[in-house]
Design a protein around this motif. Structure first.
Motif, PDB file in Angstrom:
ATOM      1  N   LYS A  47     -34.851 -30.372  11.041  1.00 58.66           N
ATOM      2  CA  LYS A  47     -36.299 -30.296  11.224  1.00 58.66           C
ATOM      3  C   LYS A  47     -36.685 -29.153  12.154  1.00 58.66           C
ATOM      4  O   LYS A  47     -37.661 -28.436  11.908  1.00 58.66           O
ATOM      5  CB  LYS A  47     -36.825 -31.625  11.777  1.00 58.66           C
ATOM      6  CG  LYS A  47     -36.782 -32.775  10.782  1.00 58.66           C
ATOM      7  CD  LYS A  47     -37.178 -34.096  11.417  1.00 58.66           C
ATOM      8  CE  LYS A  47     -38.611 -34.091  11.903  1.00 58.66           C
ATOM      9  NZ  LYS A  47     -39.015 -35.416  12.443  1.00 58.66           N
ATOM     10  N   GLN A  48     -35.932 -28.972  13.229  1.00 58.40           N
ATOM     11  CA  GLN A  48     -36.241 -27.919  14.192  1.00 58.40           C
ATOM     12  C   GLN A  48     -36.189 -26.534  13.565  1.00 58.40           C
ATOM     13  O   GLN A  48     -36.939 -25.628  13.955  1.00 58.40           O
ATOM     14  CB  GLN A  48     -35.265 -27.998  15.364  1.00 58.40           C
ATOM     15  CG  GLN A  48     -35.499 -29.198  16.278  1.00 58.40           C
ATOM     16  CD  GLN A  48     -34.376 -29.395  17.278  1.00 58.40           C
ATOM     17  OE1 GLN A  48     -33.406 -28.619  17.311  1.00 58.40           O
ATOM     18  NE2 GLN A  48     -34.479 -30.430  18.099  1.00 58.40           N
ATOM     19  N   GLN A  49     -35.310 -26.356  12.583  1.00 57.77           N
ATOM     20  CA  GLN A  49     -35.130 -25.048  11.969  1.00 57.77           C
ATOM     21  C   GLN A  49     -35.991 -24.832  10.732  1.00 57.77           C
ATOM     22  O   GLN A  49     -35.985 -23.747  10.146  1.00 57.77           O
ATOM     23  CB  GLN A  49     -33.659 -24.843  11.606  1.00 57.77           C
ATOM     24  CG  GLN A  49     -32.724 -24.844  12.821  1.00 57.77           C
ATOM     25  CD  GLN A  49     -31.280 -24.653  12.424  1.00 57.77           C
ATOM     26  OE1 GLN A  49     -30.819 -23.519  12.256  1.00 57.77           O
ATOM     27  NE2 GLN A  49     -30.557 -25.738  12.249  1.00 57.77           N
ATOM     28  N   LEU A  50     -36.734 -25.863  10.333  1.00 53.99           N
ATOM     29  CA  LEU A  50     -37.571 -25.756   9.137  1.00 53.99           C
ATOM     30  C   LEU A  50     -39.064 -25.783   9.461  1.00 53.99           C
ATOM     31  O   LEU A  50     -39.896 -25.934   8.560  1.00 53.99           O
ATOM     32  CB  LEU A  50     -37.245 -26.900   8.167  1.00 53.99           C
ATOM     33  CG  LEU A  50     -35.840 -26.885   7.562  1.00 53.99           C
ATOM     34  CD1 LEU A  50     -35.605 -28.147   6.734  1.00 53.99           C
ATOM     35  CD2 LEU A  50     -35.629 -25.643   6.698  1.00 53.99           C
ATOM     36  N   THR A  51     -39.407 -25.605  10.722  1.00 54.71           N
ATOM     37  CA  THR A  51     -40.806 -25.733  11.127  1.00 54.71           C
ATOM     38  C   THR A  51     -41.707 -24.688  10.483  1.00 54.71           C
ATOM     39  O   THR A  51     -42.904 -24.909  10.326  1.00 54.71           O
ATOM     40  CB  THR A  51     -40.936 -25.642  12.659  1.00 54.71           C
ATOM     41  OG1 THR A  51     -40.317 -24.428  13.107  1.00 54.71           O
ATOM     42  CG2 THR A  51     -40.269 -26.831  13.332  1.00 54.71           C
ATOM     43  N   ALA A  52     -41.166 -23.533  10.101  1.00 55.86           N
ATOM     44  CA  ALA A  52     -42.001 -22.485   9.508  1.00 55.86           C
ATOM     45  C   ALA A  52     -42.328 -22.753   8.044  1.00 55.86           C
ATOM     46  O   ALA A  52     -43.233 -22.127   7.481  1.00 55.86           O
ATOM     47  CB  ALA A  52     -41.303 -21.131   9.632  1.00 55.86           C
ATOM     48  N   GLN A  57     -38.710 -31.496   2.188  1.00 57.58           N
ATOM     49  CA  GLN A  57     -38.281 -32.877   2.130  1.00 57.58           C
ATOM     50  C   GLN A  57     -36.759 -32.889   2.001  1.00 57.58           C
ATOM     51  O   GLN A  57     -36.195 -32.061   1.285  1.00 57.58           O
ATOM     52  CB  GLN A  57     -38.918 -33.647   0.967  1.00 57.58           C
ATOM     53  CG  GLN A  57     -38.896 -32.968  -0.390  1.00 57.58           C
ATOM     54  CD  GLN A  57     -40.026 -31.965  -0.578  1.00 57.58           C
ATOM     55  OE1 GLN A  57     -41.157 -32.191  -0.210  1.00 57.58           O
ATOM     56  NE2 GLN A  57     -39.694 -30.817  -1.170  1.00 57.58           N
ATOM     57  N   PHE A  58     -36.102 -33.775   2.739  1.00 58.95           N
ATOM     58  CA  PHE A  58     -34.654 -33.873   2.602  1.00 58.95           C
ATOM     59  C   PHE A  58     -34.188 -35.306   2.824  1.00 58.95           C
ATOM     60  O   PHE A  58     -34.872 -36.118   3.470  1.00 58.95           O
ATOM     61  CB  PHE A  58     -33.912 -32.898   3.522  1.00 58.95           C
ATOM     62  CG  PHE A  58     -34.062 -33.119   5.007  1.00 58.95           C
ATOM     63  CD1 PHE A  58     -33.333 -34.097   5.669  1.00 58.95           C
ATOM     64  CD2 PHE A  58     -34.906 -32.298   5.756  1.00 58.95           C
ATOM     65  CE1 PHE A  58     -33.456 -34.271   7.037  1.00 58.95           C
ATOM     66  CE2 PHE A  58     -35.032 -32.456   7.129  1.00 58.95           C
ATOM     67  CZ  PHE A  58     -34.309 -33.458   7.774  1.00 58.95           C
ATOM     68  N   ASP A  68     -30.893 -41.365   6.136  1.00 59.12           N
ATOM     69  CA  ASP A  68     -32.128 -40.949   6.801  1.00 59.12           C
ATOM     70  C   ASP A  68     -32.799 -39.876   5.948  1.00 59.12           C
ATOM     71  O   ASP A  68     -32.198 -39.342   5.005  1.00 59.12           O
ATOM     72  CB  ASP A  68     -31.841 -40.400   8.200  1.00 59.12           C
ATOM     73  CG  ASP A  68     -32.979 -40.680   9.176  1.00 59.12           C
ATOM     74  OD1 ASP A  68     -34.127 -40.874   8.703  1.00 59.12           O
ATOM     75  OD2 ASP A  68     -32.726 -40.690  10.390  1.00 59.12           O
ATOM     76  N   SER A  69     -34.039 -39.584   6.295  1.00 65.32           N
ATOM     77  CA  SER A  69     -34.785 -38.581   5.535  1.00 65.32           C
ATOM     78  C   SER A  69     -35.901 -38.020   6.390  1.00 65.32           C
ATOM     79  O   SER A  69     -36.242 -38.565   7.448  1.00 65.32           O
ATOM     80  CB  SER A  69     -35.364 -39.204   4.254  1.00 65.32           C
ATOM     81  OG  SER A  69     -36.243 -40.270   4.572  1.00 65.32           O
ATOM     82  N   ALA A  70     -36.472 -36.934   5.927  1.00 67.99           N
ATOM     83  CA  ALA A  70     -37.615 -36.332   6.615  1.00 67.99           C
ATOM     84  C   ALA A  70     -38.496 -35.634   5.591  1.00 67.99           C
ATOM     85  O   ALA A  70     -38.006 -35.099   4.597  1.00 67.99           O
ATOM     86  CB  ALA A  70     -37.155 -35.353   7.685  1.00 67.99           C
ATOM     87  N   VAL A  71     -39.792 -35.666   5.847  1.00 68.19           N
ATOM     88  CA  VAL A  71     -40.782 -35.029   4.991  1.00 68.19           C
ATOM     89  C   VAL A  71     -41.820 -34.378   5.892  1.00 68.19           C
ATOM     90  O   VAL A  71     -42.225 -34.956   6.903  1.00 68.19           O
ATOM     91  CB  VAL A  71     -41.468 -36.048   4.062  1.00 68.19           C
ATOM     92  CG1 VAL A  71     -42.523 -35.370   3.200  1.00 68.19           C
ATOM     93  CG2 VAL A  71     -40.451 -36.750   3.174  1.00 68.19           C
ATOM     94  N   ALA A  72     -42.256 -33.172   5.545  1.00 67.76           N
ATOM     95  CA  ALA A  72     -43.285 -32.500   6.340  1.00 67.76           C
ATOM     96  C   ALA A  72     -44.087 -31.565   5.450  1.00 67.76           C
ATOM     97  O   ALA A  72     -43.576 -31.033   4.461  1.00 67.76           O
ATOM     98  CB  ALA A  72     -42.667 -31.727   7.499  1.00 67.76           C
ATOM     99  N   LYS A 361     -35.703 -14.101   3.783  1.00 64.71           N
ATOM    100  CA  LYS A 361     -34.681 -14.872   3.067  1.00 64.71           C
ATOM    101  C   LYS A 361     -34.009 -15.853   4.023  1.00 64.71           C
ATOM    102  O   LYS A 361     -32.889 -15.658   4.465  1.00 64.71           O
ATOM    103  CB  LYS A 361     -33.667 -13.961   2.395  1.00 64.71           C
ATOM    104  CG  LYS A 361     -34.195 -13.335   1.129  1.00 64.71           C
ATOM    105  CD  LYS A 361     -33.074 -12.963   0.176  1.00 64.71           C
ATOM    106  CE  LYS A 361     -33.665 -12.537  -1.159  1.00 64.71           C
ATOM    107  NZ  LYS A 361     -32.632 -12.200  -2.150  1.00 64.71           N
ATOM    108  N   ARG A 362     -34.709 -16.895   4.350  1.00 64.79           N
ATOM    109  CA  ARG A 362     -34.227 -17.933   5.265  1.00 64.79           C
ATOM    110  C   ARG A 362     -32.747 -18.222   5.004  1.00 64.79           C
ATOM    111  O   ARG A 362     -32.347 -18.544   3.893  1.00 64.79           O
ATOM    112  CB  ARG A 362     -35.068 -19.198   5.055  1.00 64.79           C
ATOM    113  CG  ARG A 362     -34.687 -20.354   5.950  1.00 64.79           C
ATOM    114  CD  ARG A 362     -35.558 -21.575   5.662  1.00 64.79           C
ATOM    115  NE  ARG A 362     -36.882 -21.435   6.228  1.00 64.79           N
ATOM    116  CZ  ARG A 362     -37.998 -21.337   5.512  1.00 64.79           C
ATOM    117  NH1 ARG A 362     -37.936 -21.317   4.201  1.00 64.79           N
ATOM    118  NH2 ARG A 362     -39.164 -21.239   6.094  1.00 64.79           N
ATOM    119  N   ASP A 363     -31.930 -18.110   6.046  1.00 67.85           N
ATOM    120  CA  ASP A 363     -30.488 -18.288   5.913  1.00 67.85           C
ATOM    121  C   ASP A 363     -30.165 -19.777   5.909  1.00 67.85           C
ATOM    122  O   ASP A 363     -29.916 -20.377   6.951  1.00 67.85           O
ATOM    123  CB  ASP A 363     -29.767 -17.571   7.052  1.00 67.85           C
ATOM    124  CG  ASP A 363     -28.252 -17.568   6.873  1.00 67.85           C
ATOM    125  OD1 ASP A 363     -27.759 -18.292   5.985  1.00 67.85           O
ATOM    126  OD2 ASP A 363     -27.577 -16.847   7.625  1.00 67.85           O
TER     127      ASP A 363
END
Length: 379
Positions: A47-52, A57-58, A68-72, A361-363
């Motif tokens: 989550k910390q690295q996907l804020t942009a 969803q994962f 576990d999962s997260a959606v934003a 190109k997000r690594d």
């Protein structure tokens, strides 16, 4: 935002064991220096690295179960420009993750025809296609590992016919090319039933036969790969289901593009799955023999078939396949990313990002590797 739905791969009995252990002497608790994996830390690191991202969803699996999962953020917007939220239950074009599932189907079919990955592909291409001898003598393994010398990124029928008729340029050094896997759109139907394939090729016009092959590929992928894992009627896309768009990233004004039906350009990409379905598929492929057995699993792992994400993690090697689609043009072009991964400790990840910064190109390898390694802590 956390979904309350639970993904369970296997149903079974929960065995509760209770026991009382007594000792003559009480000692101090002894702690080991072993590190343990914390799903919650893995989630936080991602989550910390996907804020942009405009939306994502994962799902994280552990031991074949949804852990576990997260959606934003958002998944897209409708014709009235009203946005809809990201969701693990919305479909996304999984892009090149399709290659992983195509590889599964091929490896299931080869032994049924007394073939293996070293067998030549020539007789399994349409007889009506003019074929260069270099291409006809390629091995299944060379297509499945992008070592065929083919460099074509296009996946249309016209492109594939041209690829088959032309000597591949360059050497057979690894070179990722969509046409390698798109060719299986023509070969999987023939591997399934060569008699039916030959009769259709003889009775239909070229255009009608192309359409038949595309539809038959989708049908057989459902029967061979998706249905055995309990994922029914996977289409391109599924009518009536909410489908995520390719989006640009903030702070630019929201832009997006919808993806249409990929039936006639599939094989290397194009299936639409929800994140729940992606998580279910990777769990079944790792933990169950319902789709593939251990022999196929070992071939995929040892030969790196169906994987374009291979990197070291703290406890071994992680294997997966990623996908990238973008609309093209501009640094903040609309796009999306997808990913399935399996890790050495019986953890899997299914991830969809609803936007991509084509300029940067997000690594994704580094993002996942860092989050996973940082999820190991002292016991």
């Amino acid at each position: 935002m956390k979904t309350t739905t639970k993904f369970i791969l296997f149903a079974g009995l929960a065995l509760a064991m209770g026991s009382t252990i007594t000792s003559c002497k009480k000692g101090l608790p002894i702690k080991s220096n072993d590190k343990v994996f914390k799903v919650e830390l893995f989630k936080q690191g991602l989550k910390q690295q996907l804020t942009a991202a405009r939306g994502y969803q994962f799902i994280i699996n552990k031991n074949g179960q949804w852990a576990d999962s997260a959606v934003a953020g958002i998944g897209g917007f409708n014709r009235s420009n009203v946005t809809f939220p990201a969701s693990v239950n919305s479909e996304v074009n999984i892009a090149s993750v399709t290659k992983h599932f195509t590889a599964v189907a091929v490896l299931k079919l080869l032994p049924l025809r007394k073939l293996n990955i070293e067998s030549k592909i020539g007789q399994w291409l349409p007889a009506s296609w003019p074929k260069n001898s270099t291409v006809a003598n390629l091995k299944f393994k060379e297509l499945l590992t992008h070592t065929s010398g083919i460099r074509a990124s296009g996946t249309s029928w016209g492109t594939l016919k041209n690829v088959v008729a032309t000597v591949p340029p360059g050497t057979k050094d690894p070179s990722y090319a969509n046409a390698n896997f798109a060719l299986f759109r023509a070969m999987i139907p023939k591997l399934v039933n060569s008699g039916l394939f030959n009769s259709k090729e003889a009775e239909l016009s070229d255009a009608e036969f192309d359409i038949w092959m595309g539809e038959e590929y989708v049908k057989q992928m459902n029967l061979l790969v998706f249905n055995p894992a309990g994922v029914a009627s996977v289409c391109m896309p599924t009518p009536g289901r909410t489908t995520n768009m390719m989006l640009n990233e903030a702070p630019a004004a929201l832009e997006g593009e919808s993806l249409g039906d990929w039936t006639q350009s599939s094989g290397a990409g194009g299936f639409y799955l929800t994140t729940v379905q992606m998580a279910r598929m990777i769990a079944y492929l790792v933990h169950s023999d319902a789709v593939i057995d251990i022999d196929i699993r070992d071939i995929m792992d040892s030969e790196r078939i169906g994987y374009n994400r291979v990197f070291a993690v703290s406890d071994g090697i992680a294997l997966g396949h990623g996908g990238l689609l973008y609309a093209g043009g501009g640094k903040k072009t609309p796009g999306l990313r997808t990913l399935i991964m399996k890790f050495p400790n019986k953890v899997e990840l299914a991830l969809a990002i609803n936007s991509t910064d084509e300029g940067a190109k997000r690594d994704i390898n580094t993002i996942v590797q860092t989050a996973y390694n940082n999820a190991w802590v002292n016991d």
